[in-house]
Design an enzyme around this catalytic site. Structure first.
Site, short mmCIF file in Angstrom:
data_model
loop_
_atom_site.label_atom_id
_atom_site.label_comp_id
_atom_site.label_asym_id
_atom_site.label_seq_id
_atom_site.Cartn_x
_atom_site.Cartn_y
_atom_site.Cartn_z
N TYR A 189 0.85 -1.20 0.00
CA TYR A 189 0.00 0.00 0.00
C TYR A 189 0.88 1.24 0.00
O TYR A 189 1.78 1.37 0.83
CB TYR A 189 -0.91 0.01 1.24
CG TYR A 189 -1.82 1.21 1.28
CD1 TYR A 189 -2.80 1.40 0.31
CD2 TYR A 189 -1.71 2.18 2.28
CE1 TYR A 189 -3.64 2.50 0.33
CE2 TYR A 189 -2.55 3.29 2.31
CZ TYR A 189 -3.52 3.43 1.33
OH TYR A 189 -4.34 4.53 1.35
N ASP A 195 9.25 3.40 0.12
CA ASP A 195 8.12 4.05 0.79
C ASP A 195 8.31 3.84 2.29
O ASP A 195 8.02 2.77 2.82
CB ASP A 195 6.80 3.43 0.30
CG ASP A 195 5.60 4.03 1.02
OD1 ASP A 195 5.80 4.78 2.01
OD2 ASP A 195 4.47 3.73 0.61
N LYS A 252 3.46 10.21 8.15
CA LYS A 252 2.99 9.68 9.45
C LYS A 252 3.81 10.22 10.63
O LYS A 252 3.72 11.40 10.93
CB LYS A 252 2.95 8.16 9.42
CG LYS A 252 1.84 7.65 8.46
CD LYS A 252 1.36 6.28 8.79
CE LYS A 252 0.39 5.75 7.75
NZ LYS A 252 -0.96 5.58 8.21
#
Ligand SMILES: Cc1ncc(COP(=O)(O)O)c(C=O)c1O
Length: 456
Positions: A153, A255, A283
């Site tokens: 993801y 990522d 995040k």
């Protein structure tokens, strides 16, 4: 549904009538009654009122030790004093300018010191970071296709929303997975440009380079896949991707939206000793505020400097988020902080393991940095297809049983994992372990009955 899970769900509903009411009301104005699909689950999600340190309180007044931490965004914990101080100071002297300021350079310096990148641009979400990273790679290499991993993801843009959670029957052959759009509205052309390999399958990625010679701009990968519980890379796998991309003139994009702040001081790049071409961060770098970044070599970033690739955004380097980010890097994500969360995580995992051994509950513990997970499977997974075998019914039983006893063990959904924050205490870890000890015997019984029924 197993009788004990049914009972836990009844308890959940008894404890949280206001969340039910709030959700019913919200359904009229927000699709699924929530602002992000990941927040919706049956029978209805908890509505939260406030958080402090390692805890939150829902709108019914129930308190939880919070290991969800906004899907891993809060290694700082809720309202970390250093972050609050920095933000409060900024709030009074202007919250948005859309003009350059000094914190941009300061935070870029912080990032370049930790991660192997020369230059940085900022955004507000992980989706933005990976979207720009992919475009940058395409421009730098002059090719359109990318490789991503099945089950990986990377956010919600069209190139990334392919084969995120395909059903097994859609996945196609193991050695050449079929790209499956992650929902309606993704143009077929985008799906065609996103080639899919399985995580930990280096020959699979290599085959794609041979099948599409001179057409692949980049491999985008989460160094540890964290949207399937936790899936660790085999020894040598990431280095293999590094060598493969170099050999074929493509870029390697890490990522690190999840791993960047939580795995180690210098993220997965430091942890695994790999130097990708582009690193995406988000995040936990923002300490609870919307902040993301992508960094790359000077040569790759020249695509932006030379006006070849366009990058912009009204909210980029918003002073509030930047103040929060600076405080987070300088005062929260210190070397000592990693020692603290790693120690607590080791203790938590050991506590779980002891209970698994004692009760005979079959499951495996996987952890990395500030993150950990209990997966209802006999051994750790190596790729997405193995994750599809986890026992989701038993997981729901585990999650609701923990919640009913005041521990938000991880975000809802079995593809997530827990996060330990710098504000969690030894006593909160002890409580987490004690609650698991309390719920595990019923889980073990339910599992045994399931196994027996399956054998009949
Ligand atoms: C690895 C990874 N990349 C990208 C994203 C997207 O980030 P955001 O939700 O901030 O857009 C996420 C979000 O969970 C993620 O886990």
């Amino acid at each position: 549904m197993h009788g004990v899970l049914k009972k836990e769900l009844e308890t959940y509903e008894k404890r949280t009538p206001r969340s039910r009411e709030a959700h019913t009301r919200a359904l009229n104005r927000l699709p699924l009654g929530v602002a992000s699909n990941y927040r919706a689950y049956d029978p209805y999600p908890l509505f939260v009122k406030e958080g402090q340190g390692g805890r939150i309180r829902d709108i019914d007044g129930n308190e939880y030790i919070d290991f969800n931490l906004c899907f891993g965004t809060l290694m700082a914990g809720h309202s970390h004093p250093a972050v609050v101080r920095a933000v409060e100071q900024r709030l009074k002297i202007g919250t948005a300018f859309g003009m350059p300021h000094d914190m941009e350079w300061e935070l870029a310096e912080e990032i370049c010191q930790r991660y192997p990148v020369d230059m940085v641009r900022f955004g507000s979400s992980g989706t933005e970071a990976t979207m720009h990273a992919v475009r940058l790679a395409r421009a730098a290499v002059g090719r359109d296709r990318i490789i991503k991993m099945e089950g990986g993801y990377h956010g919600l843009h069209d190139a990334a929303l392919v084969s995120v959670k395909p059903k097994l029957e859609q996945c196609g052959p193991a050695d050449e997975p079929t790209p499956v759009p992650g929902g309606a509205g993704i143009p077929a052309a985008h799906v065609a440009n996103t080639l899919i390999a399985q995580f930990n399958d280096l020959p699979g990625a290599e085959r794609l380079f041979h099948k599409f010679p001179g057409q692949i701009a980049a491999v985008i990968v989460e160094p540890i896949m964290m949207n399937v519980g936790i899936c660790l890379p085999d020894p040598g796998y990431l280095q293999g991707l590094r060598d493969l991309t170099k050999k074929h003139g493509a870029l390697l994009i890490f990522d690190e939206v999840k791993t960047g702040a939580k795995l180690a001081y210098g993220g997965a790049c430091e942890y695994f000793g790999i130097r990708p071409d582009i690193v995406c961060l988000a995040k936990s770098i923002g300490g609870g505020f919307p902040l993301s970044a992508f960094g790359a070599t000077r040569e790759v970033m020249d695509q932006i400097s030379q006006h070849k690739v366009f990058h912009g955004g009204t909210y980029n380097t918003n002073p509030i988020s930047m103040a929060a980010g600076l405080a987070t890097f300088r005062e929260v994500l210190t070397r000592d902080a990693y020692t603290h969360v790693n120690r607590l995580n080791t203790k938590l995992v050991a506590g779980y393991q002891k209970t698994l051994d004692k009760t005979g509950l079959k499951g495996c513990m996987v952890s990395a940095g500030a993150n950990g997970v209990l997966m209802f499977r006999d051994k750790p997974i190596r790729n997405y297809r193995e994750w599809l075998q986890v026992d989701t019914e038993l997981w729901r039983h585990y999650w609701f049983a923990m919640v009913n006893r005041g521990v938000l063990a991880q975000p809802h959904w079995w593809d997530e994992q827990w996060t330990i924050s710098v504000q969690h205490t030894e006593a909160e870890i002890d409580r987490h372990i004690a609650v698991f000890e309390e719920v595990a015997p019923a889980l073990a019984r339910a599992q045994k009955e399931q196994f027996a029924a399956a054998a009949r």
